[in-house]
Design a protein around this motif. Sequence first.
Motif, PDB file in Angstrom:
ATOM      1  N   GLU A  99       0.829  -1.204   0.000  1.00 36.47           N
ATOM      2  CA  GLU A  99       0.000   0.000   0.000  1.00 36.47           C
ATOM      3  C   GLU A  99       0.864   1.255   0.000  1.00 36.47           C
ATOM      4  O   GLU A  99       0.545   2.241  -0.658  1.00 36.47           O
ATOM      5  N   ALA A 100       1.958   1.218   0.732  1.00 34.16           N
ATOM      6  CA  ALA A 100       2.870   2.360   0.781  1.00 34.16           C
ATOM      7  C   ALA A 100       3.956   2.280  -0.289  1.00 34.16           C
ATOM      8  O   ALA A 100       4.709   3.234  -0.471  1.00 34.16           O
ATOM      9  N   ASP A 101       4.029   1.144  -0.976  1.00 30.71           N
ATOM     10  CA  ASP A 101       5.078   0.888  -1.968  1.00 30.71           C
ATOM     11  C   ASP A 101       6.460   1.051  -1.326  1.00 30.71           C
ATOM     12  O   ASP A 101       7.342   1.752  -1.827  1.00 30.71           O
ATOM     13  N   VAL A 102       6.614   0.382  -0.179  1.00 28.70           N
ATOM     14  CA  VAL A 102       7.864   0.423   0.582  1.00 28.70           C
ATOM     15  C   VAL A 102       8.385  -0.994   0.786  1.00 28.70           C
ATOM     16  O   VAL A 102       7.620  -1.908   1.103  1.00 28.70           O
ATOM     17  N   VAL A 103       9.682  -1.152   0.606  1.00 32.35           N
ATOM     18  CA  VAL A 103      10.377  -2.406   0.880  1.00 32.35           C
ATOM     19  C   VAL A 103      11.583  -2.091   1.751  1.00 32.35           C
ATOM     20  O   VAL A 103      12.318  -1.133   1.477  1.00 32.35           O
ATOM     21  N   VAL A 104      11.782  -2.872   2.804  1.00 30.85           N
ATOM     22  CA  VAL A 104      12.963  -2.713   3.652  1.00 30.85           C
ATOM     23  C   VAL A 104      13.648  -4.064   3.782  1.00 30.85           C
ATOM     24  O   VAL A 104      13.003  -5.076   4.074  1.00 30.85           O
ATOM     25  N   VAL A 105      14.956  -4.070   3.563  1.00 35.64           N
ATOM     26  CA  VAL A 105      15.774  -5.253   3.813  1.00 35.64           C
ATOM     27  C   VAL A 105      16.665  -4.952   5.006  1.00 35.64           C
ATOM     28  O   VAL A 105      17.335  -3.909   5.038  1.00 35.64           O
ATOM     29  N   LYS A 106      16.652  -5.835   5.976  1.00 33.51           N
ATOM     30  CA  LYS A 106      17.522  -5.684   7.144  1.00 33.51           C
ATOM     31  C   LYS A 106      18.199  -7.019   7.425  1.00 33.51           C
ATOM     32  O   LYS A 106      17.529  -8.010   7.709  1.00 33.51           O
ATOM     33  N   THR A 107      19.506  -7.055   7.298  1.00 34.83           N
ATOM     34  CA  THR A 107      20.266  -8.218   7.741  1.00 34.83           C
ATOM     35  C   THR A 107      20.924  -7.871   9.066  1.00 34.83           C
ATOM     36  O   THR A 107      21.243  -6.719   9.334  1.00 34.83           O
ATOM     37  N   SER A 108      21.097  -8.887   9.894  1.00 28.81           N
ATOM     38  CA  SER A 108      21.564  -8.641  11.260  1.00 28.81           C
ATOM     39  C   SER A 108      22.428  -9.792  11.740  1.00 28.81           C
ATOM     40  O   SER A 108      22.482 -10.856  11.105  1.00 28.81           O
ATOM     41  N   ALA A 109      23.060  -9.584  12.878  1.00 31.09           N
ATOM     42  CA  ALA A 109      23.854 -10.633  13.521  1.00 31.09           C
ATOM     43  C   ALA A 109      23.550 -10.631  15.008  1.00 31.09           C
ATOM     44  O   ALA A 109      24.417 -10.362  15.848  1.00 31.09           O
ATOM     45  N   TRP A 110      22.280 -10.919  15.340  1.00 33.68           N
ATOM     46  CA  TRP A 110      21.893 -11.007  16.744  1.00 33.68           C
ATOM     47  C   TRP A 110      22.753 -12.051  17.454  1.00 33.68           C
ATOM     48  O   TRP A 110      23.142 -13.063  16.855  1.00 33.68           O
ATOM     49  N   PRO A 111      23.016 -11.858  18.739  1.00 29.61           N
ATOM     50  CA  PRO A 111      23.792 -12.844  19.487  1.00 29.61           C
ATOM     51  C   PRO A 111      23.018 -14.124  19.787  1.00 29.61           C
ATOM     52  O   PRO A 111      23.610 -15.138  20.154  1.00 29.61           O
ATOM     53  N   THR A 112      21.695 -14.088  19.634  1.00 29.78           N
ATOM     54  CA  THR A 112      20.860 -15.268  19.869  1.00 29.78           C
ATOM     55  C   THR A 112      19.987 -15.504  18.637  1.00 29.78           C
ATOM     56  O   THR A 112      19.755 -14.589  17.845  1.00 29.78           O
ATOM     57  N   THR A 113      19.495 -16.740  18.490  1.00 30.90           N
ATOM     58  CA  THR A 113      18.663 -17.049  17.333  1.00 30.90           C
ATOM     59  C   THR A 113      17.399 -16.209  17.325  1.00 30.90           C
ATOM     60  O   THR A 113      17.049 -15.600  16.313  1.00 30.90           O
ATOM     61  N   ASP A 114      16.687 -16.211  18.441  1.00 25.29           N
ATOM     62  CA  ASP A 114      15.444 -15.451  18.566  1.00 25.29           C
ATOM     63  C   ASP A 114      15.587 -14.440  19.691  1.00 25.29           C
ATOM     64  O   ASP A 114      16.308 -14.676  20.673  1.00 25.29           O
ATOM     65  N   ASP A 115      14.892 -13.318  19.560  1.00 25.32           N
ATOM     66  CA  ASP A 115      14.898 -12.308  20.613  1.00 25.32           C
ATOM     67  C   ASP A 115      13.614 -11.502  20.482  1.00 25.32           C
ATOM     68  O   ASP A 115      13.483 -10.678  19.574  1.00 25.32           O
ATOM     69  N   PHE A 116      12.651 -11.768  21.357  1.00 24.86           N
ATOM     70  CA  PHE A 116      11.351 -11.100  21.252  1.00 24.86           C
ATOM     71  C   PHE A 116      11.488  -9.588  21.332  1.00 24.86           C
ATOM     72  O   PHE A 116      10.775  -8.858  20.635  1.00 24.86           O
TER      73      PHE A 116
END
Length: 388
Positions: free
Chosen positions: A350-367
């Motif tokens: 709807e907004a015609d927006v795309v964001v790509v974010k790559t990361s290297a969190w210290p844990t697999t999941d983080d709420f």
Amino acid sequence: MGLAAGARWLWRHQGEVATARPFNEWTFTHTSALMPTESVPRAVEPRSLRYAPMALDGWTYEYAGQRRTLADLHKRTFTTGFAVLHRGLLVHESYPGWFASPRARFQLFSLTKSVTSMLVGIALEEGAIASLDRTAVSYLPGLAGTAYDDRTIEHLLHMSSGAAFVEKYTDRDATISRFEHAVMGDGSLLEVLRTVPSAAKPGTVFNYSTMDSQVLGWVLEAATGMSLARYAAERLWKPVGAELDAHYFLTRRHPRTALGGGSFNAGVRDMARLGLLMARGGVLDGQQIVPRAWVERSRGAGLAHLEVGALGPDIPPHYGYANQWWTLGGARRAFTGVGIHGQFLWVDPEADVVVVKTSAWPTTDDFDRDAETVRALTGLVSHLEAGG
């Protein structure tokens, strides 16, 4: 003897070492140095991304009662690569990671699942996959007698197979742990699959499962007669005009296989091209690459057990699920691919927006990091819609 014991320990724990900070900043951009791979060749003539830089230094978002900047987001959530498209223009690009750059290929983990979904949609449109009501075993006879025997492709796409695959990374006895060990060379994925019991009627309960996606990848290969890498190159990577070769890493043990749920590695700009394709209803430059109806079903399944907030206590309440994508609900029906350690492909048509974010969190999941990222990206979309 000490060296031998150390080597054995490292072999058993190589996955933990490779994904722990600070090593993961390197491993997440160098999986081809650690694992066998199959290339996904780039387009002969890459599709240009017009660069129209927009200053986001003054933009802020609110989280946990505090105003924060884009730099805060990157620092707090260990961003390695970040790109924003608005109305098809590349308005922002940055690479805070130590080994990140526009030429780097990033390990996307479960964001791979969303790529697999796109490929399944293409194969269905082409007729290579006859119907979503076909069972996995009709393409993969070796699954007869397992928990996946009577599960359909539709069940797999919605993570509703009813197979009791346990994806809890903090539990060393969970099925995902045995899955990862098999990938590294200790056993086979098929052997792991055969140990998975059935726990629910198919199509009734959401259970996040990389094994469901692995079966989807195998179905795709059997139906098309091509490896995932080859099919992705011919039907997706070249048509979107990718500028870099991508690759799937493969299991170490023969017969080697790509992970339909977790081994795709690609550049940030090329993932932005995939996001733009989904934001535009599967069309780029007048070419229908992914069926429009497939994009629509990826924005929401319309099934009660997959709605936002209904996925269970182990899933952040801001997510629903459909078609191997995480849905965000509401009138906008934005959606995102997500991978462990903080990988995102955010799509708001709807907004015609795309964001790509790559990361290297210290844990697999983080709420908390996940919730902050979702809050920030939602705010960024609103900021861009308002004219920046």
